[in-house]
Design a protein around this motif. Structure first.
Motif, PDB file in Angstrom:
ATOM      1  N   TYR A 129      50.987  68.163  -5.455  1.00 53.71           N
ATOM      2  CA  TYR A 129      50.708  69.472  -4.871  1.00 53.71           C
ATOM      3  C   TYR A 129      51.415  70.588  -5.634  1.00 53.71           C
ATOM      4  O   TYR A 129      50.882  71.687  -5.801  1.00 53.71           O
ATOM      5  CB  TYR A 129      51.144  69.464  -3.407  1.00 53.71           C
ATOM      6  N   TYR A 130      52.629  70.303  -6.120  1.00 51.41           N
ATOM      7  CA  TYR A 130      53.398  71.304  -6.848  1.00 51.41           C
ATOM      8  C   TYR A 130      53.421  71.047  -8.356  1.00 51.41           C
ATOM      9  O   TYR A 130      54.276  71.568  -9.063  1.00 51.41           O
ATOM     10  CB  TYR A 130      54.835  71.360  -6.322  1.00 51.41           C
ATOM     11  N   GLY A 131      52.486  70.246  -8.848  1.00 48.52           N
ATOM     12  CA  GLY A 131      52.409  69.994 -10.281  1.00 48.52           C
ATOM     13  C   GLY A 131      53.663  69.328 -10.817  1.00 48.52           C
ATOM     14  O   GLY A 131      54.192  68.392 -10.201  1.00 48.52           O
ATOM     15  N   LYS A 136      60.756  68.210 -11.913  1.00 48.68           N
ATOM     16  CA  LYS A 136      61.773  69.177 -12.350  1.00 48.68           C
ATOM     17  C   LYS A 136      62.414  69.954 -11.205  1.00 48.68           C
ATOM     18  O   LYS A 136      63.502  70.499 -11.359  1.00 48.68           O
ATOM     19  CB  LYS A 136      61.159  70.171 -13.337  1.00 48.68           C
ATOM     20  N   GLY A 137      61.734  70.036 -10.089  1.00 47.09           N
ATOM     21  CA  GLY A 137      62.234  70.826  -8.977  1.00 47.09           C
ATOM     22  C   GLY A 137      61.474  72.128  -8.843  1.00 47.09           C
ATOM     23  O   GLY A 137      61.354  72.901  -9.801  1.00 47.09           O
ATOM     24  N   ALA A 138      60.920  72.369  -7.661  1.00 44.45           N
ATOM     25  CA  ALA A 138      60.128  73.573  -7.424  1.00 44.45           C
ATOM     26  C   ALA A 138      61.016  74.810  -7.323  1.00 44.45           C
ATOM     27  O   ALA A 138      62.188  74.738  -6.958  1.00 44.45           O
ATOM     28  CB  ALA A 138      59.315  73.407  -6.138  1.00 44.45           C
ATOM     29  N   LYS A 139      60.415  75.943  -7.654  1.00 41.58           N
ATOM     30  CA  LYS A 139      61.092  77.235  -7.516  1.00 41.58           C
ATOM     31  C   LYS A 139      60.452  77.976  -6.351  1.00 41.58           C
ATOM     32  O   LYS A 139      59.235  78.171  -6.329  1.00 41.58           O
ATOM     33  CB  LYS A 139      60.950  78.045  -8.805  1.00 41.58           C
ATOM     34  N   GLY A 254      55.900  66.840   3.067  1.00 40.84           N
ATOM     35  CA  GLY A 254      54.609  67.130   3.667  1.00 40.84           C
ATOM     36  C   GLY A 254      53.591  66.151   3.126  1.00 40.84           C
ATOM     37  O   GLY A 254      53.827  65.509   2.095  1.00 40.84           O
ATOM     38  N   THR A 255      52.460  66.023   3.779  1.00 39.27           N
ATOM     39  CA  THR A 255      51.441  65.107   3.289  1.00 39.27           C
ATOM     40  C   THR A 255      51.016  65.481   1.881  1.00 39.27           C
ATOM     41  O   THR A 255      50.887  64.621   1.013  1.00 39.27           O
ATOM     42  CB  THR A 255      50.221  65.099   4.222  1.00 39.27           C
ATOM     43  N   ALA A 256      50.770  66.762   1.647  1.00 41.26           N
ATOM     44  CA  ALA A 256      50.391  67.207   0.306  1.00 41.26           C
ATOM     45  C   ALA A 256      51.589  67.178  -0.632  1.00 41.26           C
ATOM     46  O   ALA A 256      51.511  66.681  -1.755  1.00 41.26           O
ATOM     47  CB  ALA A 256      49.788  68.606   0.359  1.00 41.26           C
ATOM     48  N   ALA A 257      52.733  67.708  -0.170  1.00 38.69           N
ATOM     49  CA  ALA A 257      53.933  67.790  -1.009  1.00 38.69           C
ATOM     50  C   ALA A 257      54.566  66.430  -1.239  1.00 38.69           C
ATOM     51  O   ALA A 257      55.280  66.243  -2.229  1.00 38.69           O
ATOM     52  CB  ALA A 257      54.946  68.723  -0.344  1.00 38.69           C
ATOM     53  N   GLU A 258      54.319  65.475  -0.323  1.00 36.84           N
ATOM     54  CA  GLU A 258      55.034  64.189  -0.312  1.00 36.84           C
ATOM     55  C   GLU A 258      56.532  64.511  -0.264  1.00 36.84           C
ATOM     56  O   GLU A 258      56.973  65.186   0.643  1.00 36.84           O
ATOM     57  CB  GLU A 258      54.600  63.332  -1.499  1.00 36.84           C
ATOM     58  N   VAL A 259      57.328  64.048  -1.220  1.00 38.24           N
ATOM     59  CA  VAL A 259      58.730  64.479  -1.310  1.00 38.24           C
ATOM     60  C   VAL A 259      58.880  65.188  -2.651  1.00 38.24           C
ATOM     61  O   VAL A 259      58.787  64.550  -3.704  1.00 38.24           O
ATOM     62  CB  VAL A 259      59.720  63.298  -1.204  1.00 38.24           C
ATOM     63  N   THR A 260      59.054  66.511  -2.601  1.00 33.70           N
ATOM     64  CA  THR A 260      59.138  67.313  -3.817  1.00 33.70           C
ATOM     65  C   THR A 260      60.514  67.962  -3.925  1.00 33.70           C
ATOM     66  O   THR A 260      60.912  68.734  -3.034  1.00 33.70           O
ATOM     67  CB  THR A 260      58.060  68.417  -3.818  1.00 33.70           C
ATOM     68  N   PRO A 261      61.263  67.688  -4.988  1.00 32.80           N
ATOM     69  CA  PRO A 261      62.567  68.323  -5.178  1.00 32.80           C
ATOM     70  C   PRO A 261      62.435  69.832  -5.351  1.00 32.80           C
ATOM     71  O   PRO A 261      61.429  70.332  -5.859  1.00 32.80           O
ATOM     72  CB  PRO A 261      63.090  67.672  -6.472  1.00 32.80           C
ATOM     73  N   VAL A 262      63.461  70.550  -4.926  1.00 31.07           N
ATOM     74  CA  VAL A 262      63.529  72.004  -5.101  1.00 31.07           C
ATOM     75  C   VAL A 262      64.712  72.317  -6.006  1.00 31.07           C
ATOM     76  O   VAL A 262      65.832  71.852  -5.764  1.00 31.07           O
ATOM     77  CB  VAL A 262      63.682  72.723  -3.749  1.00 31.07           C
ATOM     78  N   PHE A 270      69.741  74.434  -6.963  1.00 34.49           N
ATOM     79  CA  PHE A 270      70.052  73.098  -6.458  1.00 34.49           C
ATOM     80  C   PHE A 270      69.830  72.070  -7.557  1.00 34.49           C
ATOM     81  O   PHE A 270      68.970  72.240  -8.420  1.00 34.49           O
ATOM     82  CB  PHE A 270      69.160  72.759  -5.260  1.00 34.49           C
ATOM     83  N   ASP A 271      70.607  70.988  -7.492  1.00 32.13           N
ATOM     84  CA  ASP A 271      70.429  69.874  -8.425  1.00 32.13           C
ATOM     85  C   ASP A 271      69.357  68.933  -7.900  1.00 32.13           C
ATOM     86  O   ASP A 271      69.234  68.736  -6.688  1.00 32.13           O
ATOM     87  CB  ASP A 271      71.734  69.087  -8.585  1.00 32.13           C
TER      88      ASP A 271
END
Length: 289
Positions: A129-131, A136-139, A254-262, A270-271
Motif C-alpha cells: 500500500y505504501y510502496g 524503508k519506513g513511511a514519511k 491495516g489490511t492494506a498497510a499490513e505492517v508498515t514501518p514509519v 523513528f528507527d
C-alpha cells in the motif's frame, strides 16, 4: 490489472450474481452517492484464503446496523460471494473490497427507508500500500483534521462518509512528499493515520492509541494479540502529541498497510528497529499460515 478502475477486464459480484466488470454500475440518484450511506470492508486474500474473512463480514453487517441499514445477506452468503468473485477472476492473492450501500429508490432526501440496500464484491491485485516504505519506513505529515467526537458520528462503523477528512488529509500529505498523515482526535490525542492504526515503541514496550473514537482495526487487534503472545508489553492508552519525541520506533497496521514501518512523522524521526521488523515478519507468516 492496470488502468482506470471502471474500465478493466474482470468479474464483479453484484446483488447476488457475477457480472462483467464494466457492467457494475449504479444510477446517478443512488442515495449513497448523495448522502454517503455506505459501509465497506477491505480484505486481503493470501494463497487462496481471505485473512480474517468472517470477522470482516461480521463487521460489515455491524457497520450497516450502526448506520440504520440492514445488509440483505448473511455472513455465510457474504463469504461465498467473496470467494466466488476470486474464483471468477482466477486470483489466489488479491485485495477484496465489499461494499454495501443504499441504492436508488422511492426516497431521495435525507431519509431513505424505502430504498433497497445493495451489495457488491470486487477485487484487484495490489502490492504494498505504501510502496517501498514497507522496507524503508513511511514519511507522515500531521493532519489539520481531527477524528470527530463519537457523539457526532458512528465511529465504530467502517462507513464511507467517515473517510472524507482522511482523503483530504492524505492529499495534503502527498503534496508535501509524504505517504500519509497522522490524525489527532477531537481532544488532541494521537489517533491514527488516514487508513491505518499506529503503534510506537519505547524501551522495548509498545504504545498504541486507545480506539475510543476511531475504528479498532482487525489488523490492529491481530497484531496486539500476536505481540502479547510473544510476551511484549502493549499499552493501549491516550497518547499526547508531545510524546512523539520520546518514541524510538513506529509502525502502521491495516489490511492494506499490513505492517508498515514509519521513519518520520512531521519533525519526529523513528528507527526501523528490530521489534518493528519482527512484528512485520511475524504478521507476514501469520497471514500465510
Amino acid at each position: 490489472m492496470t488502468g482506470a478502475y471502471d474500465d478493466r477486464d474482470g468479474t464483479i459480484w453484484m446483488d447476488g450474481k457475477l457480472i462483467e466488470w464494466r457492467d457494475a454500475k449504479v444510477h446517478i440518484l443512488t442515495h449513497a452517492l448523495h448522502y454517503a450511506s455506505a459501509v465497506f470492508e477491505g480484505e486481503r486474500c493470501y494463497d487462496g484464503k481471505i485473512f480474517k474473512g468472517v470477522e470482516h463480514s461480521q463487521r460489515l453487517r455491524h457497520s450497516a446496523e450502526l448506520l440504520d441499514m440492514e445488509v440483505p445477506y448473511s455472513v455465510e452468503e457474504i463469504e461465498a460471494a467473496k470467494y466466488a468473485m476470486l474464483k471468477a477472476n482466477g486470483w489466489t492473492n488479491a485485495y477484496v473490497r465489499v461494499l454495501a450501500w443504499r441504492g436508488a429508490g422511492e426516497d431521495m432526501g435525507v431519509s431513505a427507508r424505502r430504498n433497497p440496500v445493495r451489495m457488491a464484491v470486487a477485487g484487484w491485485e495490489w502490492g504494498n500500500y505504501y510502496g517501498d516504505a514497507k522496507m524503508k519506513g513511511a514519511k507522515l505529515d500531521i493532519s489539520k483534521w481531527r477524528r470527530p467526537d463519537p457523539l457526532t458520528i458512528p465511529s465504530a462503523a467502517k462507513a464511507s462518509g467517515l473517510y472524507m477528512i482522511c482523503t483530504m488529509s492524505k492529499h495534503a500529505a502527498e503534496a508535501k512528499g509524504c505517504s500519509d498523515a497522522l490524525m489527532m482526535d477531537y481532544r488532541g490525542y494521537v489517533a491514527e493515520a488516514t487508513g491505518a492504526n499506529v503503534f510506537f515503541v519505547k524501551d522495548g514496550e509498545v504504545h498504541t492509541p486507545l480506539p475510543d473514537c476511531f475504528l479498532n482495526g482487525i489488523t490492529r487487534q491481530t497484531v496486539i494479540a500476536m505481540m502479547r503472545e510473544k510476551g511484549i508489553t502493549v499499552h493501549e492508552r491516550h497518547i499526547e502529541p508531545v510524546e512523539l519525541a520520546g518514541f524510538e520506533q513506529c509502525w502502521l497496521t491495516g489490511t492494506a498497510a499490513e505492517v508498515t514501518p514509519v521513519g518520520q512523522i512531521g519533525e519526529f524521526r523513528f528507527d526501523v528497529g528490530a521489534l518493528t521488523r519482527d512484528v512485520a515478519q511475524s504478521y507476514e507468516k501469520l497471514v500465510r499460515a
